[in-house]
Structures are given as structure tokens and as C-alpha cells.
Design an enzyme around this catalytic site. Structure first.
Site, PDB file in Angstrom:
ATOM      1  N   HIS A 253       0.120   5.228 -12.414  1.00 31.96           N
ATOM      2  CA  HIS A 253      -0.017   5.451 -10.940  1.00 31.96           C
ATOM      3  C   HIS A 253       0.688   6.655 -10.285  1.00 31.96           C
ATOM      4  O   HIS A 253       0.761   6.682  -9.094  1.00 31.96           O
ATOM      5  CB  HIS A 253       0.521   4.273 -10.199  1.00 31.96           C
ATOM      6  CG  HIS A 253      -0.555   3.111 -10.485  1.00 31.96           C
ATOM      7  ND1 HIS A 253      -1.538   2.911  -9.538  1.00 31.96           N
ATOM      8  CD2 HIS A 253      -0.675   2.131 -11.265  1.00 31.96           C
ATOM      9  CE1 HIS A 253      -2.263   1.916 -10.113  1.00 31.96           C
ATOM     10  NE2 HIS A 253      -1.624   1.351 -10.946  1.00 31.96           N
TER      11      HIS A 253
ATOM     12  N   LYS B 238      -7.219   6.774 -13.338  1.00 33.40           N
ATOM     13  CA  LYS B 238      -6.856   6.228 -12.023  1.00 33.40           C
ATOM     14  C   LYS B 238      -7.110   7.654 -11.018  1.00 33.40           C
ATOM     15  O   LYS B 238      -8.204   8.063 -10.815  1.00 33.40           O
ATOM     16  CB  LYS B 238      -5.362   6.070 -12.006  1.00 33.40           C
ATOM     17  CG  LYS B 238      -5.403   4.534 -12.393  1.00 33.40           C
ATOM     18  CD  LYS B 238      -4.165   3.794 -12.631  1.00 33.40           C
ATOM     19  CE  LYS B 238      -4.333   2.408 -12.954  1.00 33.40           C
ATOM     20  NZ  LYS B 238      -3.210   1.873 -14.054  1.00 33.40           N
TER      21      LYS B 238
ATOM     22  N   SER C  20       2.833  -0.810 -10.031  1.00 33.52           N
ATOM     23  CA  SER C  20       1.610  -0.912  -9.378  1.00 33.52           C
ATOM     24  C   SER C  20       1.364  -2.005  -8.576  1.00 33.52           C
ATOM     25  O   SER C  20       0.516  -2.024  -7.634  1.00 33.52           O
ATOM     26  CB  SER C  20       0.366  -1.044 -10.512  1.00 33.52           C
ATOM     27  OG  SER C  20       0.674  -2.183 -11.232  1.00 33.52           O
TER      28      SER C  20
HETATM   29  C1  LIG Z   1      -3.439   1.174 -15.130  1.00 37.23           C
HETATM   30  C2  LIG Z   1      -2.294   0.966 -15.926  1.00 37.23           C
HETATM   31  C3  LIG Z   1      -2.437   1.419 -17.490  1.00 37.23           C
HETATM   32  C4  LIG Z   1      -3.798   1.343 -17.774  1.00 37.23           C
HETATM   33  O1  LIG Z   1      -4.679   2.367 -17.651  1.00 37.23           O
HETATM   34  P1  LIG Z   1      -6.146   2.412 -18.238  1.00 37.23           P
HETATM   35  O2  LIG Z   1      -6.562   3.768 -18.310  1.00 37.23           O
HETATM   36  O3  LIG Z   1      -6.966   1.879 -17.204  1.00 37.23           O
HETATM   37  O4  LIG Z   1      -6.388   1.500 -19.458  1.00 37.23           O
HETATM   38  C5  LIG Z   1      -1.379   1.718 -18.092  1.00 37.23           C
HETATM   39  N1  LIG Z   1      -0.308   1.553 -17.579  1.00 37.23           N
HETATM   40  C6  LIG Z   1      -0.003   1.416 -16.387  1.00 37.23           C
HETATM   41  C7  LIG Z   1       1.456   1.286 -15.860  1.00 37.23           C
HETATM   42  C8  LIG Z   1      -1.222   1.260 -15.501  1.00 37.23           C
HETATM   43  O5  LIG Z   1      -0.762   1.044 -14.307  1.00 37.23           O
END
Ligand SMILES: *Cc1c(COP(=O)(O)O)cnc(C)c1O
Length: 396
Positions: free
Chosen positions: A210, A241, A182
Site C-alpha cells: 500500500h 494496487k 492496510s
Molecule cells: C494487498 C496486499 C498483498 C496482496 O497483494 P496482491 O497483489 O493483491 O496479491 C500483500 N501484502 C500486503 C501488505 C497487501 O496489502
């Protein structure tokens, strides 16, 4: 102030000195290409709203309808009285979307890692994990009590070395990688990691937070991108996301998912996601299955913005996804750059990211492109980035 907390003052002062103290901005409108942030209307390059679903009329209507039928909260954990028909329906739809047997919907992507990792490995086992894996993976690994062996970022040779050095000493082994990283927007060499794990009988897990809604056919994610559908043992995802709502998902074979349902502590000891969120997620799956237009627009916007930034002379790293890191280097300069973007007219909302989220000296501004940005939005962003980049000497 009590002397007990003098250390906080000192540490906070040190954060400020290093340009690492985060100013947390407050949002005053729905998530979209333009948002009210700290009272000012600005062009938004900060959110993970890849497909513009966070304020989509279909999702909002689904949530509204669900509140009418189900009320606002389930008032129970999933394993007691919190598993709603809607949860099961979403799990079936997500499993079908990903081409796997079953899926488990949990409270967040963060929770999904806390749920999945300690269910699969424990004391006496070993985890092979990419150096740049997400914090929720790191914490999930710690919670499991398994031995954690870190391999260099996306480095299959180093991963193989780590496996050969350690495998014989442990009972079970699990390999975990982010799909899309990310902070850099690069992707894991999933095909080669899979082949390596197959050879050594290692359980495979990818966190595609992502990549879902972004990579693969119609946004089916990184496993689909590499045509490994149904082959990865565990696919972790988030509904917060690209899907625009809230919640996490663990997808895989029915054997593995049924086991995690029995064992995962966030599933057993923390209440279920609301019906409104679940219904909105179902509407998001509907939209993704109905057509690929949003995913295509996301990629069109991504190509356009990245070409513009490269053309202006910016270093935008090794990203192959809509995540666009604008490399600045010094953390204080990155903070100042971000503030100047915000204060320009119109303002641009793009976050500076410094240590410890990224290594020292690799501070950057991260631009998140969305299908909801118009061509004019992107041109405006490019203009203002270029103007400020020149004024502070980041570009010539
Ligand atoms: C954003 C993210 C998370 C967390 O997801 P949420 O639903 O916001 O808790 C977990 N793993 C990765 C790789 C992320 O980028």
C-alpha cells in the site's frame, strides 16, 4: 443437504448473527471513481486504485499491443519456458525505480510473500513479525517452518525485547513488517526497525503493497520515504494496487534475488504472468517515472477528504496515508452503515471491515481515496457520510 456439512450451516449462521458474513458484490464496469456495482451506479471508495491506473488508456493500449505480439498466455512456469523478455524488462525497470540491483516479478503480492519468506528462512531460523502484518505474510511465515515471534504493532521496544530473548537460539533471523498497514493506514517505523536489525545482523524485509505509488518521491514507496534506498534486504510489492494491474514483486540485491529465483515455489511451480499484464505494468512504471502529478493529486484528495471527515466529527483513526478508516466499533452497525451508504441516492460504495480482519469491537468502514476522484466526488461522499453518520448517531 448432506449431514457431512451441517457444521457449515451452523458456522455460517454464527457469522450472520455476529454481523460478520460478507456479502460479495459483483462489479459491472471498469474500475474507476464511479462503478456499476450489483447493477447500481455508485461512487467508489473501495478499490486500491490509488492513481486511477486500473482503467488508464496508456495501460490498456500496452496490454492490447502485447496480446497482438505475444498472444494471451505463456503456458509455462518462469523457470521452464515462461520467462518472457517483457518479464525481464519489467524486473529491470522495477529495480531501477526502487534503486536496487534486481527484482523478481511474480503472480501476485500474495505469491511474493510465499516466494520470498520460505526462501530466506526455514527450520532452525526465527522470524520477527509485526502483530498486524498482512495475511500473506502470516501464511508465508507458516510455510517457512521457521519459529515465528510476534512483536506488538509498530512497537520497536517490544521488537527489541523479542530479538534479545530469541536471537541466540536460532541460526538465521528475519524481520518482516508491512510498510503501510492496510486496515489502519498507519506506517511502520522503518528507520528504527532498520537500525535495530543492523545492530543484531537480522535480515530485513518490508511489504510495501500500500506504499508503492503512494509514499516516497514520485511513489517510490516507504523505503524511499525513509531514505533507506538499497538498505532493506527485501522489498515486497504488488502491481495490483497503485500500479493498477496484477502481479507481485520482490526487490533487493542481486545475490538475494538470484537465490529466490532458484528456490521460490510459486516461481518454480506456477505459471508466469501474461504478457498483457506485464506490458500494462511496464506502462504504469513509465507513467510514474514521467511525472509526479498523479501522486500529488492522490495526496491532495486525501488531505481534502480527511479534513472534511474530521470536521464532520468522525473518528478516522491514526492513518497517515490515503487509507481512511471510519471508526464505527460495532460490526453490525458498520454493516448497516455501509448498506445505507450504498442504498442512498446516489449510492456510495465503501466496505465495512470487521473481525477477524480487524480486532473485535473495532469495526470500521474503510474509505480508499484515489487520484481519480474529482472534488465533486469527494464533496458528495462527505455529504452522504455526514447525513448517515448523524442519522445513526455515529457523529453528533
Ligand atoms: C494487498 C496486499 C498483498 C496482496 O497483494 P496482491 O497483489 O493483491 O496479491 C500483500 N501484502 C500486503 C501488505 C497487501 O496489502
Amino acid at each position: 443437504m448432506s449431514e457431512k456439512f451441517e457444521w457449515i450451516n451452523e458456522e455460517m449462521e454464527a457469522l450472520k448473527q455476529q454481523g460478520l458474513k460478507t456479502h460479495i458484490r459483483t462489479i459491472g464496469s471498469a474500475c474507476g471513481p464511479w462503478m456499476v456495482v450489483d447493477g447500481k451506479k455508485v461512487l467508489n471508495f473501495c478499490t486500491n486504485n490509488y492513481l486511477g491506473l486500473a482503467n488508464h488508456p496508456r495501460l490498456k493500449e500496452a496490454a492490447r499491443a502485447a496480446v497482438q505480439i505475444w498472444g494471451v498466455g505463456p503456458a509455462a512456469v518462469r523457470s521452464i519456458a515462461g520467462t518472457l523478455e517483457l518479464h525481464r524488462l519489467l524486473e529491470e525497470r522495477l529495480a531501477a525505480f526502487k534503486g536496487v540491483e534486481d527484482a523478481l516479478y511474480v503472480q501476485s503480492g500474495f505469491c511474493a510473500n510465499q516466494a520470498a519468506i520460505p526462501s530466506m528462512v526455514g527450520k532452525g531460523d526465527v522470524i520477527f513479525t509485526d502483530r498486524l502484518n498482512h495475511a500473506s505474510i502470516i501464511d508465508g511465515c507458516r510455510l517457512s517452518s521457521a519459529r515465528v515471534v510476534v512483536y506488538e504493532h509498530c512497537d520497536v521496544e517490544d521488537c527489541e525485547r523479542a530479538i534479545k530473548e530469541n536471537l541466540g537460539e536460532y541460526r538465521r533471523a528475519l524481520l518482516i513488517t508491512d510498510g503501510v498497514f492496510s486496515m489502519d493506514g498507519d506506517i511502520a517505523p522503518l528507520d528504527r526497525l532498520f537500525e535495530l536489525c543492523e545492530r543484531h545482523g537480522i535480515i530485513t524485509m518490508v511489504d510495501d503493497a500500500h506504499g508503492e505509488g503512494v509514499l516516497g518521491r514520485g511513489g517510490r514507496g516507504i523505503v524511499d520515504h525513509f531514505q533507506l534506498n538499497g538498505k532493506f534486504d527485501l522489498e515486497i510489492g504488488t502491481l495490483s494496487k497503485a500500479f493498477g494491474v496484477m502481479g507481485g514483486v520482490i526487490a533487493g540485491s542481486s545475490t538475494v534475488i538470484e537465490w529466490i529465483r532458484q528456490k521460490a515455489r510459486p516461481f518454480l511451480f506456477s505459471s508466469a504472468v501474461t504478457a498483457a499484464d506485464t506490458a500494462a505494468c511496464l506502462a504504469a512504471v513509465d507513467l510514474l517515472e514521467e511525472g509526479t502529478e498523479l501522486v500529488e493529486r492522490l495526496w491532495e484528495n486525501t488531505r481534502y477528504f480527511k479534513e472534511g471527515m474530521r470536521g464532520a466529527g468522525f473518528d478516522i483513526g491514526a492513518s497517515v496515508t490515503p487509507i481512511t478508516p471510519v471508526m464505527i466499533g460495532d460490526a453490525t452497525l458498520a454493516q448497516n452503515f455501509s448498506r445505507m451508504l450504498f442504498d442512498s441516492d446516489p449510492g456510495i460504495f465503501a466496505m465495512p471491515i470487521g473481525y477477524p480482519t480487524v480486532p473485535q469491537g473495532k469495526a470500521r468502514i474503510r474509505v480508499m481515496i484515489s487520484a481519480s476522484h474529482s472534488r465533486e466526488d469527494l464533496d458528495l461522499g462527505l455529504d452522504i457520510f455526514t447525513r448517515i453518520g448523524k442519522s445513526v448517531g455515529v457523529i453528533g
